[in-house]
Scaffold this active site. Structure first.
Site, PDB file in Angstrom:
ATOM      1  N   LYS A 122       0.869  -1.185   0.000  1.00  0.00           N
ATOM      2  CA  LYS A 122       0.000   0.000   0.000  1.00  0.00           C
ATOM      3  C   LYS A 122       0.895   1.222   0.000  1.00  0.00           C
ATOM      4  O   LYS A 122       2.015   1.164   0.513  1.00  0.00           O
ATOM      5  CB  LYS A 122      -0.877   0.014   1.274  1.00  0.00           C
ATOM      6  N   ASP A 162      -7.057   4.119  -4.491  1.00  0.00           N
ATOM      7  CA  ASP A 162      -7.712   4.005  -3.184  1.00  0.00           C
ATOM      8  C   ASP A 162      -8.316   5.396  -2.951  1.00  0.00           C
ATOM      9  O   ASP A 162      -8.566   6.125  -3.923  1.00  0.00           O
ATOM     10  CB  ASP A 162      -6.693   3.615  -2.098  1.00  0.00           C
TER      11      ASP A 162
HETATM   12  P1  NDP Z   1     -12.958   7.585  -2.937  1.00  0.00           P
HETATM   13  O1  NDP Z   1     -11.881   8.581  -2.776  1.00  0.00           O
HETATM   14  O2  NDP Z   1     -13.523   7.331  -4.292  1.00  0.00           O
HETATM   15  O3  NDP Z   1     -14.183   7.922  -1.978  1.00  0.00           O
HETATM   16  C1  NDP Z   1     -13.999   8.031  -0.606  1.00  0.00           C
HETATM   17  C2  NDP Z   1     -15.314   8.450   0.031  1.00  0.00           C
HETATM   18  O4  NDP Z   1     -15.203   8.348   1.447  1.00  0.00           O
HETATM   19  C3  NDP Z   1     -15.673   9.890  -0.256  1.00  0.00           C
HETATM   20  O5  NDP Z   1     -17.060  10.034  -0.224  1.00  0.00           O
HETATM   21  C4  NDP Z   1     -15.005  10.622   0.907  1.00  0.00           C
HETATM   22  O6  NDP Z   1     -15.571  11.880   1.198  1.00  0.00           O
HETATM   23  C5  NDP Z   1     -15.285   9.650   2.044  1.00  0.00           C
HETATM   24  N1  NDP Z   1     -14.225   9.783   3.050  1.00  0.00           N
HETATM   25  C6  NDP Z   1     -12.908   9.593   2.873  1.00  0.00           C
HETATM   26  N2  NDP Z   1     -12.230   9.819   4.010  1.00  0.00           N
HETATM   27  C7  NDP Z   1     -13.148  10.192   4.904  1.00  0.00           C
HETATM   28  C8  NDP Z   1     -13.073  10.558   6.252  1.00  0.00           C
HETATM   29  N3  NDP Z   1     -11.899  10.598   6.910  1.00  0.00           N
HETATM   30  N4  NDP Z   1     -14.248  10.850   6.877  1.00  0.00           N
HETATM   31  C9  NDP Z   1     -15.440  10.809   6.220  1.00  0.00           C
HETATM   32  N5  NDP Z   1     -15.554  10.460   4.929  1.00  0.00           N
HETATM   33  C10 NDP Z   1     -14.440  10.164   4.294  1.00  0.00           C
HETATM   34  O7  NDP Z   1     -12.366   6.230  -2.314  1.00  0.00           O
HETATM   35  P2  NDP Z   1     -12.852   4.725  -2.522  1.00  0.00           P
HETATM   36  O8  NDP Z   1     -14.318   4.663  -2.735  1.00  0.00           O
HETATM   37  O9  NDP Z   1     -11.948   4.113  -3.501  1.00  0.00           O
HETATM   38  O10 NDP Z   1     -12.484   4.086  -1.105  1.00  0.00           O
HETATM   39  C11 NDP Z   1     -13.404   4.040  -0.012  1.00  0.00           C
HETATM   40  C12 NDP Z   1     -12.974   2.965   0.959  1.00  0.00           C
HETATM   41  O11 NDP Z   1     -12.937   1.698   0.300  1.00  0.00           O
HETATM   42  C13 NDP Z   1     -11.587   3.133   1.583  1.00  0.00           C
HETATM   43  O12 NDP Z   1     -11.598   2.593   2.881  1.00  0.00           O
HETATM   44  C14 NDP Z   1     -10.710   2.261   0.691  1.00  0.00           C
HETATM   45  O13 NDP Z   1      -9.534   1.856   1.350  1.00  0.00           O
HETATM   46  C15 NDP Z   1     -11.653   1.095   0.448  1.00  0.00           C
HETATM   47  N6  NDP Z   1     -11.386   0.253  -0.708  1.00  0.00           N
HETATM   48  C16 NDP Z   1     -11.275   0.786  -1.961  1.00  0.00           C
HETATM   49  C17 NDP Z   1     -11.079  -0.050  -3.038  1.00  0.00           C
HETATM   50  C18 NDP Z   1     -11.016   0.459  -4.423  1.00  0.00           C
HETATM   51  O14 NDP Z   1     -10.903  -0.357  -5.337  1.00  0.00           O
HETATM   52  N7  NDP Z   1     -11.116   1.744  -4.675  1.00  0.00           N
HETATM   53  C19 NDP Z   1     -10.926  -1.508  -2.871  1.00  0.00           C
HETATM   54  C20 NDP Z   1     -11.135  -1.959  -1.524  1.00  0.00           C
HETATM   55  C21 NDP Z   1     -11.342  -1.097  -0.494  1.00  0.00           C
HETATM   56  P3  NDP Z   1     -14.776  13.214   0.740  1.00  0.00           P
HETATM   57  O15 NDP Z   1     -14.984  13.294  -0.740  1.00  0.00           O
HETATM   58  O16 NDP Z   1     -15.420  14.317   1.490  1.00  0.00           O
HETATM   59  O17 NDP Z   1     -13.343  13.015   1.115  1.00  0.00           O
HETATM   60  O1  2IT Z   2      -7.929  -1.708  -0.646  1.00  0.00           O
HETATM   61  C1  2IT Z   2      -7.896  -2.205  -1.783  1.00  0.00           C
HETATM   62  O2  2IT Z   2      -8.042  -3.419  -1.964  1.00  0.00           O
HETATM   63  C2  2IT Z   2      -7.697  -1.311  -2.933  1.00  0.00           C
HETATM   64  N1  2IT Z   2      -7.616  -0.094  -2.740  1.00  0.00           N
HETATM   65  C3  2IT Z   2      -7.544  -1.866  -4.313  1.00  0.00           C
HETATM   66  C4  2IT Z   2      -6.138  -2.363  -4.523  1.00  0.00           C
HETATM   67  C5  2IT Z   2      -5.801  -2.791  -5.917  1.00  0.00           C
HETATM   68  O3  2IT Z   2      -4.611  -3.096  -6.114  1.00  0.00           O
HETATM   69  O4  2IT Z   2      -6.663  -2.848  -6.800  1.00  0.00           O
END
Ligand code: NDP
Ligand code: 2IT
Length: 449
Positions: A122, A162
């Site tokens: 990461k 992420d």
């Molecule tokens: P994005 O940046 O697309 O979206 C994040 C969302 O969460 C936004 O709505 C953001 O609001 C909100 N957010 C982020 N930080 C905070 C905080 N500290 N407090 C409140 N709201 C918050 O990210 P993803 O959708 O990609 O990721 C979301 C979660 O999923 C994370 O935990 C990530 O690690 C996990 N994840 C992502 C994967 C992926 O493929 N993208 C895979 C597996 C897990 P704002 O816009 O106001 O910051």
């Molecule tokens: O938390 C996660 O699994 C991710 N942000 C996606 C990682 C990836 O390599 O696609």
């Protein structure tokens, strides 16, 4: 186990998120350690909790006014026992070593559960993309890659997105890598479709988590049809979680961002979802703007003086946390139970505190830990790597079919492992045991390296 935990806490006393993630896994795998006394002599816990390599570097960049800024960046190469390091990059002001180590640690077990050949890593930076112009984001990404390129590669370490890193950032990062290396390779996943990306990768985490939820419900002869669902976040994971819940006949009533949340009692339909996608992905606006268009919804500003999040305090059946770590605390978990929630499926990484998880386990609801239920994202990243290696692109239905199969398989693996160790139906223990066993066996096969 307490010894090793104390060792880790004493060595890096400030890393509370990392300690939290380690403690959960160590508790779950205690029965595995009891059955395999040689693991102690092989120091598997000491080895698996210490990153193979941590890279920390500065990222200087210039804003549109000519002012120079310096951010701090990291790549944690946690474990490569079963494949090249693999995991996302996070750009968010809260990013620090503890958060990235916890994410990298979780990623090791998650990636093992996918059955694909990917180790765990990461990275990211405390850079905040919010309010920055495209040019500022580009210059930051280029400067970030000007250091990171020497540490990654398609057979070494393959980053992805992420929080704060989506298709735009992956494009700028890829462009700089290609220029520096003079190589067009699958060094990043989450690429755009025209130049090496995989169909279904943007959808994969959200869709995968809903497939996992459907599998859990099926064990009780239930489906998502007619279920009211709470979803937090409004980014990549949450948008596609909502899309699939709607397709499966569920009703989603919430979306949030760090400023607050909307509650739409009538349900978020496909038109409303399309509005949120435009708002977040193109306009880069705030979720509060939802009520300007849909006045039937209510917006509640985030209030840090509260010790709970009111989003989790609405009558509902299922909850899909999709924002960030520790967004469901003990009070939130109590509120969820009080409101009738009987399924919590984590799209975010470690969104529930240990106290919240204990409540879910005590109440014996269907609780899916992120490392199992959000593994669809990295799984399709693995499929993107496979397609890049073959220089072929699979059609969407082929990728989706494989994603479904992988999620079904992870679900079964968790159930089997939990049953084998006498904690049937505990998906958290099952995921930790199955992921840990696979990685530790690979490490032992490969000797003391
Ligand atoms: P994005 O940046 O697309 O979206 C994040 C969302 O969460 C936004 O709505 C953001 O609001 C909100 N957010 C982020 N930080 C905070 C905080 N500290 N407090 C409140 N709201 C918050 O990210 P993803 O959708 O990609 O990721 C979301 C979660 O999923 C994370 O935990 C990530 O690690 C996990 N994840 C992502 C994967 C992926 O493929 N993208 C895979 C597996 C897990 P704002 O816009 O106001 O910051
Ligand atoms: O938390 C996660 O699994 C991710 N942000 C996606 C990682 C990836 O390599 O696609």
């Amino acid at each position: 186990m307490t010894d090793i935990l104390n060792l880790i806490k004493n060595r890096d006393p400030g890393e509370k998120e990392f300690h939290q993630a380690v403690e959960e896994v160590l508790e779950s795998v205690q029965p595995v350690l009891d059955r395999n006394p040689q693991y102690r002599q092989d120091a598997v816990l000491e080895r698996i909790t210490e990153p193979e390599r941590v890279i920390m570097f500065r990222v200087p960049w210039m804003d549109d006014q000519g002012q120079v800024h310096v951010n701090r960046a990291f790549r944690i190469q946690m474990n490569s026992a079963i494949g090249p390091y693999k995991g996302g990059l996070r750009f968010h002001p809260s990013v620090n070593l503890s958060i990235l180590k916890f994410l990298a640690f979780e990623q090791v077990f998650k990636n093992a559960l996918t059955t694909l050949s990917m180790g765990g890593g990461k990275g990211g930076s405390d850079f905040d993309p919010k309010g920055k112009s495209d040019n500022e984001v580009m210059r930051f990404c280029q400067s970030f890659m000007a250091e990171l390129f020497r540490h990654i590669g398609p057979d070494t370490d393959v980053p992805a997105g992420d929080i704060g890193v989506g298709a735009r950032e992956i494009g700028y990062l890829f462009g700089m890598y290609k220029k520096l290396r003079n190589e067009f390779t699958g060094v990043l996943t989450g690429k755009s479709l025209g130049w090496g990306g995989s169909l279904i990768r943007p959808e994969a985490t959200g869709y995968g988590s809903v497939y996992f939820a459907a599998e859990m419900l099926a064990t009780q002869n239930q489906t998502l049809e007619g279920k009211t669902c709470l979803v937090s976040g409004s980014g990549n994971v949450s948008q596609y979680t909502v899309e699939k819940i709607i397709e499966f006949g569920g009703k989603v009533v919430t979306f949030s961002d760090s400023s607050g949340y909307i509650y739409d009692e009538e349900g978020i339909d496909t038109d409303k979802l399309a509005f949120v996608k435009r708002l977040k992905n193109i306009k880069r606006g705030r979720i509060s703007e939802y009520i300007d268009k849909y006045s039937e919804a209510v917006y509640t500003e985030a209030d840090t003086s509260l010790d709970y999040n009111p989003l989790w305090n609405h009558k509902s059946d299922c909850a899909f946390p999709g924002a960030t770590e520790n967004e469901i605390n003990e009070t939130d978990a109590t509120n969820l139970m009080k409101n009738g929630v009987h399924l919590v499926c984590e799209g975010a990484n470690m969104p529930s505190t240990p106290e919240a998880i204990n409540i879910f386990l005590d109440k014996k609801i269907l609780y899916a830990p992120g490392k199992a239920s959000n593994a669809g994202g990295v799984a399709v990243s693995g499929l993107e790597m496979a397609q890049n290696s073959m220089r072929l692109n699979w059609p969407a239905d082929e990728v989706d079919r494989r994603l479904k199969m992988i999620m079904k398989n992870i679900h079964q693996t968790c159930l089997n492992a939990s049953a084998e160790y006498g904690v049937s139906g505990n998906y958290m223990a099952g995921a930790n045991i199955a992921g840990f066993t696979k990685v530790v066996n690979a490490m032992l096969d490969q000797g003391l390296v």
